[in-house]
Design an enzyme around this catalytic site. Structure first.
Site, PDB file in Angstrom:
ATOM      1  N   LYS A 202       0.859  -1.188   0.000  1.00 21.94           N
ATOM      2  CA  LYS A 202       0.000   0.000   0.000  1.00 21.94           C
ATOM      3  C   LYS A 202       0.895   1.238   0.000  1.00 21.94           C
ATOM      4  CE  LYS A 202      -1.951   3.291   2.526  1.00 21.94           C
ATOM      5  NZ  LYS A 202      -1.845   4.243   1.496  1.00 21.94           N
ATOM      6  N   GLY A 255       6.663   5.145   8.226  1.00 19.68           N
ATOM      7  CA  GLY A 255       5.813   6.333   8.243  1.00 19.68           C
ATOM      8  C   GLY A 255       5.994   7.069   9.548  1.00 19.68           C
ATOM      9  N   THR A 257       5.510   8.411  13.448  1.00 18.46           N
ATOM     10  CA  THR A 257       5.390   7.754  14.753  1.00 18.46           C
ATOM     11  C   THR A 257       3.928   7.679  15.169  1.00 18.46           C
ATOM     12  OG1 THR A 257       7.627   8.305  15.425  1.00 18.46           O
ATOM     13  CG2 THR A 257       6.041   7.973  17.195  1.00 18.46           C
ATOM     14  N   GLY A 260       2.411   4.815  13.370  1.00 21.89           N
ATOM     15  CA  GLY A 260       3.020   3.598  13.924  1.00 21.89           C
ATOM     16  C   GLY A 260       2.342   3.189  15.217  1.00 21.89           C
ATOM     17  N   GLU A 277       9.287   1.573  11.078  1.00 23.32           N
ATOM     18  CA  GLU A 277      10.376   2.524  10.769  1.00 23.32           C
ATOM     19  C   GLU A 277       9.741   3.905  10.818  1.00 23.32           C
ATOM     20  OE1 GLU A 277      13.567   1.667  10.098  1.00 23.32           O
ATOM     21  OE2 GLU A 277      13.119  -0.449  10.368  1.00 23.32           O
ATOM     22  N   CYS A 311      13.688  10.793   6.774  1.00 24.79           N
ATOM     23  CA  CYS A 311      13.453  10.457   8.181  1.00 24.79           C
ATOM     24  C   CYS A 311      14.663  10.797   9.054  1.00 24.79           C
ATOM     25  CB  CYS A 311      13.094   8.983   8.304  1.00 24.79           C
ATOM     26  SG  CYS A 311      14.293   7.889   7.536  1.00 24.79           S
ATOM     27  N   GLU A 408       9.112  16.460  14.705  1.00 26.82           N
ATOM     28  CA  GLU A 408       9.666  16.255  13.365  1.00 26.82           C
ATOM     29  C   GLU A 408       8.974  17.220  12.398  1.00 26.82           C
ATOM     30  OE1 GLU A 408       8.568  12.613  11.309  1.00 26.82           O
ATOM     31  OE2 GLU A 408      10.652  12.412  10.675  1.00 26.82           O
TER      32      GLU A 408
HETATM   33  P1  NAD Z   1       2.154   8.569   7.541  1.00 26.91           P
HETATM   34  O1  NAD Z   1       2.318   7.838   8.820  1.00 26.91           O
HETATM   35  O2  NAD Z   1       1.129   9.631   7.474  1.00 26.91           O
HETATM   36  O3  NAD Z   1       1.767   7.558   6.361  1.00 26.91           O
HETATM   37  C1  NAD Z   1       2.579   6.455   6.038  1.00 26.91           C
HETATM   38  C2  NAD Z   1       1.718   5.398   5.380  1.00 26.91           C
HETATM   39  O4  NAD Z   1       0.763   4.933   6.335  1.00 26.91           O
HETATM   40  C3  NAD Z   1       0.902   5.909   4.185  1.00 26.91           C
HETATM   41  O5  NAD Z   1       0.859   4.901   3.207  1.00 26.91           O
HETATM   42  C4  NAD Z   1      -0.461   6.148   4.786  1.00 26.91           C
HETATM   43  O6  NAD Z   1      -1.514   6.083   3.861  1.00 26.91           O
HETATM   44  C5  NAD Z   1      -0.544   5.013   5.788  1.00 26.91           C
HETATM   45  N1  NAD Z   1      -1.495   5.237   6.889  1.00 26.91           N
HETATM   46  C6  NAD Z   1      -1.930   6.421   7.384  1.00 26.91           C
HETATM   47  N2  NAD Z   1      -2.809   6.198   8.385  1.00 26.91           N
HETATM   48  C7  NAD Z   1      -2.906   4.859   8.525  1.00 26.91           C
HETATM   49  C8  NAD Z   1      -3.637   4.011   9.408  1.00 26.91           C
HETATM   50  N3  NAD Z   1      -4.455   4.493  10.344  1.00 26.91           N
HETATM   51  N4  NAD Z   1      -3.479   2.674   9.303  1.00 26.91           N
HETATM   52  C9  NAD Z   1      -2.634   2.158   8.371  1.00 26.91           C
HETATM   53  N5  NAD Z   1      -1.939   2.912   7.509  1.00 26.91           N
HETATM   54  C10 NAD Z   1      -2.062   4.252   7.581  1.00 26.91           C
HETATM   55  O7  NAD Z   1       3.588   9.080   7.135  1.00 26.91           O
HETATM   56  P2  NAD Z   1       3.954  10.016   5.909  1.00 26.91           P
HETATM   57  O8  NAD Z   1       3.524  11.391   6.259  1.00 26.91           O
HETATM   58  O9  NAD Z   1       3.474   9.385   4.651  1.00 26.91           O
HETATM   59  O10 NAD Z   1       5.552   9.912   5.884  1.00 26.91           O
HETATM   60  C11 NAD Z   1       6.365  10.725   6.629  1.00 26.91           C
HETATM   61  C12 NAD Z   1       6.814  10.013   7.879  1.00 26.91           C
HETATM   62  O11 NAD Z   1       7.499   8.817   7.533  1.00 26.91           O
HETATM   63  C13 NAD Z   1       7.809  10.831   8.682  1.00 26.91           C
HETATM   64  O12 NAD Z   1       7.468  10.754  10.042  1.00 26.91           O
HETATM   65  C14 NAD Z   1       9.135  10.131   8.429  1.00 26.91           C
HETATM   66  O13 NAD Z   1      10.102  10.293   9.421  1.00 26.91           O
HETATM   67  C15 NAD Z   1       8.698   8.716   8.304  1.00 26.91           C
HETATM   68  N6  NAD Z   1       9.714   7.938   7.608  1.00 26.91           N
HETATM   69  C16 NAD Z   1      10.497   7.082   8.337  1.00 26.91           C
HETATM   70  C17 NAD Z   1      11.509   6.357   7.729  1.00 26.91           C
HETATM   71  C18 NAD Z   1      12.361   5.394   8.515  1.00 26.91           C
HETATM   72  O14 NAD Z   1      13.024   4.569   7.881  1.00 26.91           O
HETATM   73  N7  NAD Z   1      12.385   5.456   9.821  1.00 26.91           N
HETATM   74  C19 NAD Z   1      11.743   6.520   6.356  1.00 26.91           C
HETATM   75  C20 NAD Z   1      10.935   7.407   5.648  1.00 26.91           C
HETATM   76  C21 NAD Z   1       9.926   8.106   6.282  1.00 26.91           C
END
Ligand code: NAD
Length: 504
Positions: A202, A255, A257, A260, A277, A311, A408
């Protein structure tokens, strides 16, 4: 707002053809199908506001179909019966196809996400290829152990023979963010497939296009049907349905925290395995003896690369007071050198952020800091006709309790703070709920390694920042996550152990 961006068409014929093929579909059971909802949403070029393609709005019904397909594929002869060597060969073919289409994929990624073509073409798409090549080599090296035991009560004349096998964990939901779309997807797909799992991918709703093109390339490579399914759509629907689905054995999530943490609750029904992650607020520490010729551009790249949407971005810089002014001046000069523009324009260093929403978020942190007394030394302005650009920004005179120091931002904004003593800077660096990464800049080997041991983070770089390779485990301490990607540990995420103990 002063920046006006003209549309730039991709150069590769295949990128143009992919974008022109009409509304995108979902990949389920080897077929490209319309979403059950019948709905689509637009994928936007954040530089120009142009609609690039319509993306299928999947929902729970599509997730049910994708999970059923992945479950069938998991036990199918075509996949379960494939030899480990052939599984590795297939991953190698996927790598070759991504490489053959690297220009096209880089252009699609740039248009969809906003990043500069240089970032996509020389950083992220090669990173995706490297993931498949690296894990291709693991596919036929997944081994159990034979284990001598100390059990003394077997019947007379009998012996104990015990061993372990390693088995794929099963059906995996790979949920990925928008900052480095193809790379993040590859970091899950490659080890999951090497382990013998099946996957429902996804991608993030803002950036689904390269995942869909990868789906086509994986089919071309000969991936059996149902081994990878791709369900595009929103997190609150597709993501949440995957997280709660009893047919999913494991979630590989990258994604924020906050999301997560939400997954922890959603995944508890069948105690899914979870790798998380998550976000970061990584410090870059520049000691008095740092080589500033290396540190200034290195620290600047550590925050401004990909518009800070990384990230591990080094968003908190701590500089020894003796070199503080020189560092701030050097970073300001690096920031003002960076050219903002359309990601596909050849002279662009920084494209737009992924969306207006994200640029507004970045602006709110900068404005909040300014209102609290922080000083903006360079940048600080949101720009572009659609408000999606943000200037590389350097902030000083902050306090550790300011939101821009604790949360962040995920944009090109860095706060620089002076320090005097090593203990003081270690305490400042560790004063965060995050623990993803850190960098140390010094000519003293001894200071570097002593300090590296004291930093609570999953990665510590010395005289570099954001250096990645599939061989190097990458993960978060504290609220930056659970588990590690890359390396042999990345494969472990997708394996279970079975112990067989026999009296023979
Ligand atoms: P996000 O958490 O909003 O979304 C990430 C994914 O999760 C998307 O596909 C989104 O549609 C999905 N999602 C959203 N709500 C959900 C739910 N309730 N249940 C299941 N899935 C859901 O994150 P973002 O804004 O897309 O990305 C940015 C974040 O990702 C930042 O916090 C960044 O630090 C983190 N990130 C971490 C790493 C790492 O390796 N640690 C790498 C890249 C990005």
């Amino acid at each position: 707002m002063t920046l006006h961006i003209a549309p730039v068409a991709p150069k590769t014929e295949s990128a143009r053809a992919f974008l022109a093929t009409g509304p995108k579909r979902l990949l389920i059971d080897g077929e490209w199908i319309l979403p059950a909802s019948g709905r689509h949403f637009a994928s936007i070029d954040p530089a120009t506001g142009a609609t690039l393609a319509m993306i299928g709005e999947g929902d729970a019904a599509d997730v049910d179909a994708a999970v059923a397909s992945a479950r069938r594929a998991f036990t199918s002869d075509a996949w379960r019966g494939m030899t480990p060597t052939n599984r590795g060969r297939l991953l190698g073919k996927i790598a070759d196809l991504i490489e053959a289409h690297a220009d096209e994929l880089s252009e699609i990624e740039t248009l969809d996400q906003g990043k500069s073509l240089k970032t996509a073409r020389f950083g992220e798409i090669p990173g995706a290829i490297a993931q498949f090549r690296y894990y291709a080599g693991f596919a036929n090296k997944i081994l159990g152990e034979t284990i001598p035991t100390s059990i003394g009560y077997q019947p007379p004349g009998k012996k104990i023979f015990a061993y372990t096998t390693r088995e794929p964990v099963g059906v995996v939901a790979a949920i990925t963010p928008w900052n480095s779309p193809l790379l993040m997807a590859s970091m899950k797909l490659a080890p999951a497939l090497a382990a013998g799992c099946t996957v429902i991918l996804k991608p993030a709703e803002d950036t689904s296009l390269t995942a869909l093109r990868l789906g086509e390339l994986m089919i071309e490579a000969g991936l059996p049907k149902g081994v990878v399914n791709i369900v595009t759509g929103y997190g609150r629907t597709v993501g949440a349905a995957l997280a709660a689905h009893d047919g999913v054995d494991k979630i590989g999530f990258t994604g924020s925290t906050a999301t997560g943490k939400a997954l922890l609750g959603a995944a508890q029904g069948n105690l899914k395995r979870l790798t998380l992650e998550l976000g970061g607020k990584s410090p870059a520490i520049v000691l008095a003896d740092a080589d500033l010729k290396l540190a200034v551009p290195g620290v600047a790249r550590g925050i401004f690369a990909n518009g800070g949407q990384v990230c591990v971005a080094g968003s908190r810089v701590y500089a020894h007071r003796s070199i503080y002014d020189a560092l701030v001046e050097g970073l300001a000069s690096e920031a003002t050198k960076l050219k903002l523009g359309h990601g596909l324009a050849p002279d662009t260093d920084l494209g737009p952020l992924v969306s207006r929403r994200q640029a507004d978020r970045v602006a709110s942190y900068v404005e909040g800091g300014r209102a609290d007394g922080a000083e903006i030394v360079a940048g600080g302005r949101q720009d572009g006709e659609f408000g999606t650009f943000f200037e590389p920004t350097i902030v000083t005179n902050t306090r550790p309790d300011m939101a821009l120091m604790r949360e962040e931002i995920f944009g090109p904004v860095v706060a620089v703070t002076p320090f005097d003593e090593t203990d003081e800077v270690l305490a400042l660096a560790n004063d965060s709920r995050y623990g993803l990464a850190a960098s140390l800049w010094t000519e003293s080997l001894s200071s570097a390694h002593r300090m590296a041991a004291e930093i609570r983070a999953g990665t510590v770089w010395i005289n570099c920042h954001s250096y990645f390779s599939p061989e190097l485990p990458k993960g978060g301490h504290k609220e930056s996550g659970w588990g590690y990607e890359n390396g042999a540990q990345g494969l472990e995420n997708y394996l279970e152990t079975k112990t067989v103990c026999a009296v023979i």
